[in-house]
Write a protein that holds these residues in place. Structure first.
Motif, PDB file in Angstrom:
ATOM      1  N   GLN A 105      99.414  53.124  37.336  1.00 37.63           N
ATOM      2  CA  GLN A 105      97.964  53.245  37.430  1.00 37.63           C
ATOM      3  C   GLN A 105      97.442  52.886  38.822  1.00 37.63           C
ATOM      4  N   PHE A 124      99.353  48.055  30.634  1.00 44.66           N
ATOM      5  CA  PHE A 124      99.062  48.308  32.047  1.00 44.66           C
ATOM      6  C   PHE A 124     100.369  48.597  32.751  1.00 44.66           C
ATOM      7  N   GLY A 144      88.920  49.025  34.353  1.00 37.14           N
ATOM      8  CA  GLY A 144      89.441  50.115  35.170  1.00 37.14           C
ATOM      9  C   GLY A 144      89.323  49.868  36.663  1.00 37.14           C
TER      10      GLY A 144
END
Length: 231
Positions: free
Chosen positions: A77, A73, A145
């Motif tokens: 993002q 991660f 997500g």
């Protein structure tokens, strides 16, 4: 009977707060509803940093960890996203379930909004492997997500909490060997932080206190409308 009616009225009032904020924003325009920037940068003398006549505010620095799917991660993002951040651990039996329930509500409210994310960081990464976090995420119906549960290097996570999000965190067992209860071992904040698309902190809320959670929901809607008005 009167006491029961009073409680019902209070509950209705609490639940109506975010809706009222949103409706008033729509009616009167974003200029009447602005969210502050929090956490100004402080220099070595303890003074607020000013550049070009404006206060310089702290931004969340970039970092990389591992999510509940076992994938890397990165804060890349989250670029261009509004998100809510917290710190917790899966074995916690006190405030963490309350925090996760609050965030589950946030996820439910913004389930269809692709611009809103949730990021939960474990302060017990040695125990909270990706597999453990995946099971914990399933318990709260976290959408992959949408709601990230993060683990990784302990020192890195603690630095992220203290230097990045400006929240306290500690492992009490490091300075008190007599501690046996896991709930007494890991010290972390009950705060939820609202982070904007540029990484600035725009709101701080008690995740165990329902009126604060409702205020968070209302202010996510306000921030969303502010961004829409800039287009």
């Amino acid at each position: 009977m009167q006491k029961k009616s009073s409680k019902v009225g209070i509950l209705i009032g609490i639940l109506a707060v975010p809706t009222l904020i949103f409706v008033m924003l729509k009616m009167f325009g974003q200029n009447y509803y602005k969210l502050p920037y929090l956490m100004p940068e402080i220099d070595e003398t303890g003074q607020v940093v000013i550049k070009g006549g404006d206060t310089v505010f702290h931004q969340i620095p970039p970092y990389k960890l591992i999510d509940q799917e076992g994938k890397e991660f990165s804060t890349e993002q989250l670029k261009g996203k509004i998100y809510v951040a917290d710190f917790f651990f899966s074995r916690c039996g006190t405030i963490c379930p309350k925090l996760s329930n609050s965030l589950s509500r946030v996820q439910s409210i913004f389930s269809a909004d692709t611009n809103v994310r949730i990021v939960s960081h474990s302060v017990d990464p040695k125990y909270d492997s990706a597999a453990v976090l995946k099971k914990y995420a399933q318990k709260y119906d976290a959408k992959p997500g949408k709601w990230y549960f993060l683990t990784g290097d302990k020192k890195a996570i603690y630095d992220i909490a203290i230097k990045g999000y400006k929240l306290p965190v500690a492992d009490a067992s490091e300075y008190d060997s007599k501690i046996r209860s896991v709930d007494e071992t890991f010290i972390h904040s009950e705060k939820l932080l609202l982070i904007d698309k540029e990484g600035y902190i725009r709101g701080i809320y008690d995740g165990t206190y329902n009126p604060d959670v409702e205020r968070l929901i209302g202010e996510v809607k306000v921030l969303t409308e502010i961004y829409k008005s800039k287009k």
